[in-house]
Design a protein around this motif. Structure first.
Motif, PDB file in Angstrom:
ATOM      1  N   VAL A  35      27.833 -16.028 -29.290  1.00 57.94           N
ATOM      2  CA  VAL A  35      28.537 -15.484 -30.451  1.00 57.94           C
ATOM      3  C   VAL A  35      29.906 -14.932 -30.062  1.00 57.94           C
ATOM      4  N   LEU A  36      29.952 -14.217 -28.947  1.00 55.36           N
ATOM      5  CA  LEU A  36      31.187 -13.548 -28.527  1.00 55.36           C
ATOM      6  C   LEU A  36      32.171 -14.491 -27.856  1.00 55.36           C
ATOM      7  N   GLY A  37      31.694 -15.663 -27.440  1.00 58.05           N
ATOM      8  CA  GLY A  37      32.570 -16.601 -26.746  1.00 58.05           C
ATOM      9  C   GLY A  37      32.960 -16.115 -25.360  1.00 58.05           C
ATOM     10  N   GLN A  38      32.049 -15.385 -24.694  1.00 63.06           N
ATOM     11  CA  GLN A  38      32.307 -14.852 -23.359  1.00 63.06           C
ATOM     12  C   GLN A  38      31.216 -15.327 -22.408  1.00 63.06           C
ATOM     13  N   SER A  39      31.479 -15.199 -21.111  1.00 63.30           N
ATOM     14  CA  SER A  39      30.496 -15.626 -20.124  1.00 63.30           C
ATOM     15  C   SER A  39      29.273 -14.710 -20.163  1.00 63.30           C
ATOM     16  N   GLN A  40      28.124 -15.262 -19.781  1.00 62.60           N
ATOM     17  CA  GLN A  40      26.902 -14.463 -19.799  1.00 62.60           C
ATOM     18  C   GLN A  40      26.953 -13.304 -18.811  1.00 62.60           C
ATOM     19  N   PRO A  41      27.488 -13.492 -17.576  1.00 67.19           N
ATOM     20  CA  PRO A  41      27.583 -12.333 -16.662  1.00 67.19           C
ATOM     21  C   PRO A  41      28.431 -11.194 -17.241  1.00 67.19           C
ATOM     22  N   ARG A  42      29.526 -11.559 -17.919  1.00 64.85           N
ATOM     23  CA  ARG A  42      30.387 -10.520 -18.496  1.00 64.85           C
ATOM     24  C   ARG A  42      29.650  -9.776 -19.607  1.00 64.85           C
ATOM     25  N   VAL A  43      28.977 -10.523 -20.467  1.00 62.59           N
ATOM     26  CA  VAL A  43      28.218  -9.885 -21.536  1.00 62.59           C
ATOM     27  C   VAL A  43      27.100  -9.024 -20.955  1.00 62.59           C
ATOM     28  N   SER A  44      26.473  -9.494 -19.894  1.00 60.56           N
ATOM     29  CA  SER A  44      25.402  -8.715 -19.254  1.00 60.56           C
ATOM     30  C   SER A  44      25.921  -7.372 -18.762  1.00 60.56           C
ATOM     31  N   ARG A  45      27.147  -7.360 -18.238  1.00 63.22           N
ATOM     32  CA  ARG A  45      27.722  -6.076 -17.784  1.00 63.22           C
ATOM     33  C   ARG A  45      27.918  -5.125 -18.964  1.00 63.22           C
ATOM     34  N   HIS A  46      28.418  -5.657 -20.073  1.00 66.67           N
ATOM     35  CA  HIS A  46      28.599  -4.815 -21.264  1.00 66.67           C
ATOM     36  C   HIS A  46      27.244  -4.287 -21.764  1.00 66.67           C
ATOM     37  N   VAL A  47      26.277  -5.164 -21.768  1.00 63.47           N
ATOM     38  CA  VAL A  47      24.941  -4.774 -22.217  1.00 63.47           C
ATOM     39  C   VAL A  47      24.370  -3.683 -21.326  1.00 63.47           C
ATOM     40  N   GLY A  48      24.574  -3.810 -20.018  1.00 65.16           N
ATOM     41  CA  GLY A  48      24.093  -2.800 -19.082  1.00 65.16           C
ATOM     42  C   GLY A  48      24.676  -1.427 -19.371  1.00 65.16           C
ATOM     43  N   GLU A  93      36.294   0.726 -42.820  1.00 66.11           N
ATOM     44  CA  GLU A  93      37.632   1.312 -42.933  1.00 66.11           C
ATOM     45  C   GLU A  93      38.683   0.648 -42.048  1.00 66.11           C
ATOM     46  N   ASP A  94      38.286   0.001 -40.973  1.00 60.82           N
ATOM     47  CA  ASP A  94      39.223  -0.618 -40.038  1.00 60.82           C
ATOM     48  C   ASP A  94      39.246  -2.116 -40.304  1.00 60.82           C
ATOM     49  N   ALA A  95      40.342  -2.615 -40.869  1.00 53.98           N
ATOM     50  CA  ALA A  95      40.420  -4.013 -41.288  1.00 53.98           C
ATOM     51  C   ALA A  95      40.274  -4.976 -40.116  1.00 53.98           C
ATOM     52  N   ASP A  96      40.899  -4.680 -38.980  1.00 57.28           N
ATOM     53  CA  ASP A  96      40.817  -5.580 -37.827  1.00 57.28           C
ATOM     54  C   ASP A  96      39.394  -5.636 -37.272  1.00 57.28           C
ATOM     55  N   PHE A  97      38.774  -4.471 -37.156  1.00 56.71           N
ATOM     56  CA  PHE A  97      37.396  -4.420 -36.664  1.00 56.71           C
ATOM     57  C   PHE A  97      36.468  -5.144 -37.638  1.00 56.71           C
ATOM     58  N   ALA A  98      36.701  -4.960 -38.934  1.00 55.05           N
ATOM     59  CA  ALA A  98      35.879  -5.621 -39.945  1.00 55.05           C
ATOM     60  C   ALA A  98      36.005  -7.136 -39.846  1.00 55.05           C
ATOM     61  N   ALA A  99      37.230  -7.615 -39.605  1.00 54.26           N
ATOM     62  CA  ALA A  99      37.436  -9.061 -39.496  1.00 54.26           C
ATOM     63  C   ALA A  99      36.706  -9.623 -38.277  1.00 54.26           C
ATOM     64  N   ALA A 100      36.755  -8.900 -37.162  1.00 52.62           N
ATOM     65  CA  ALA A 100      36.065  -9.349 -35.950  1.00 52.62           C
ATOM     66  C   ALA A 100      34.552  -9.379 -36.172  1.00 52.62           C
ATOM     67  N   CYS A 101      34.037  -8.356 -36.834  1.00 53.47           N
ATOM     68  CA  CYS A 101      32.592  -8.297 -37.093  1.00 53.47           C
ATOM     69  C   CYS A 101      32.169  -9.409 -38.052  1.00 53.47           C
ATOM     70  N   ALA A 102      33.003  -9.691 -39.049  1.00 52.61           N
ATOM     71  CA  ALA A 102      32.673 -10.750 -40.004  1.00 52.61           C
ATOM     72  C   ALA A 102      32.623 -12.108 -39.311  1.00 52.61           C
ATOM     73  N   GLU A 103      33.565 -12.351 -38.402  1.00 50.43           N
ATOM     74  CA  GLU A 103      33.552 -13.616 -37.660  1.00 50.43           C
ATOM     75  C   GLU A 103      32.331 -13.701 -36.756  1.00 50.43           C
TER      76      GLU A 103
END
Length: 327
Positions: A35-48, A93-103
């Protein structure tokens, strides 16, 4: 939850997006990466980082690791609930954040479709066998209606669906429960159930892999326990009923849906049935031995195999007293 750790964990746009995704549904790390279009190791670090901060939690199903949010009304502490509200407000309230979440949520459509496709393939492989068994007993719709009627209008509270299979019981009762936990030993069935239930609100049903003879839950955690067409798989039915009693609060209820005693020996080999149904006396004895007070059984005729509904009440103090003691 330490507020400094939480704030540091949230100080990254990817982790904010992950939290909003997990508010929508449970996801595997690989699915998040897709979904995020990122590598699995990178996402795993964020998840950790999110898990270390107590904002998310992992649970393993075989070789897969799923993530769920640990904030919000169902799971969070007051601080966690405040974090969930903050993120929802930020998206509004944050239009940019809302657009990212919608995508991101648009990308979830591909995940949902892949799960549904996998579930359909699994069902297609087993449909003939399942249909053969259905033809031997009362229609599922009648069984479900009688079970709903038997449980009455009393609140179901925290519900444990043991041997959830396709997730149908969880789906049927989720609107009447404070919380539903659906357990199954089979990874294939859990993935089927995940696909079936994935459009329910996030956190409405928690899927757990486990054995009905050794439930991975503390004592007295549930108000209602369901075993729908499960007990006939038990070599020793006393073991899962003892475990069901252990996790049921005093005053809580158990509902067993299974076959009356029969002589269809081929079900042992073709459907892996360990027991050819149960007599009323056998179930009454098992329930009493486990610590339940049995109620009169309900028979649903209309097929070669008679389906029975057996209810029991956990002996001891009322469920409300059990909840107060647990707190």
């Amino acid at each position: 939850m330490r507020i400094e750790t939480i704030m540091r964990a949230l100080a990254d746009p990817t982790r904010l997006r992950i939290m909003r995704l997990l508010a929508a549904m449970e996801l595997a790390v690989g699915e998040l990466a897709q979904v995020l279009g990122q590598s699995q190791p990178r996402v795993s670090r964020h998840v950790g980082i999110l898990c270390d901060a107590g904002l998310a939690e992992r649970h393993r199903e075989g070789s897969w690791v799923f993530l769920r949010a640990s904030v919000g009304k169902e799971r969070g502490t007051p601080v966690g609930e405040a974090v969930a509200r903050l993120l929802a407000t930020a998206e509004r309230e944050d239009a940019d954040f809302a657009a990212a979440c919608a995508e991101d949520r648009r990308q979830l459509a591909a995940i949902r479709a892949a799960r549904e496709s996998s579930a359909e393939t699994y069902f297609a492989r087993h449909a003939e066998v399942w249909d053969e068994l259905r033809q031997l007993h009362s229609p599922d719709e009648l069984v479900e209606a009688k079970l709903v009627e038997a449980l009455g209008d009393e609140p179901l509270g925290h519900v444990l669906d043991i041997g959830t299979g396709t997730g149908r019981m969880a789906e049927l009762f989720v609107g009447r429960a404070e919380r539903v936990v659906a357990l199954d030993k089979s990874l294939d069935m859990l993935r089927f159930a995940r696909a079936k239930l994935q459009n329910l609100p996030s956190g409405a049903v928690e899927l757990v892999q486990g054995d009905f003879a050794a439930l991975p839950f503390p004592a007295r955690g549930f108000d209602t326990v369901l075993l729908h067409q499960v007990l006939h798989f038990a070599q020793d039915p006393a073991a899962p009923l003892a475990e069901a009693a252990r996790v049921t609060r005093p005053g809580g209820r158990i509902a067993i849906v299974d076959f009356d005693a029969h002589q269809r020996e081929e079900l042992r080999d073709r459907h892996a049935h360990a027991r050819l149904g149960f007599t009323d006396a056998a179930i009454a004895g098992l329930l009493t031995e486990a610590g339940f007070a049995p109620a009169p059984p309900i028979a649903l005729k209309g097929g070669e195999l008679v389906v029975k509904i057996w209810l029991g009440t956990r002996q001891g103090a009322p469920a409300s007293a059990g909840r107060k003691a647990a707190r």
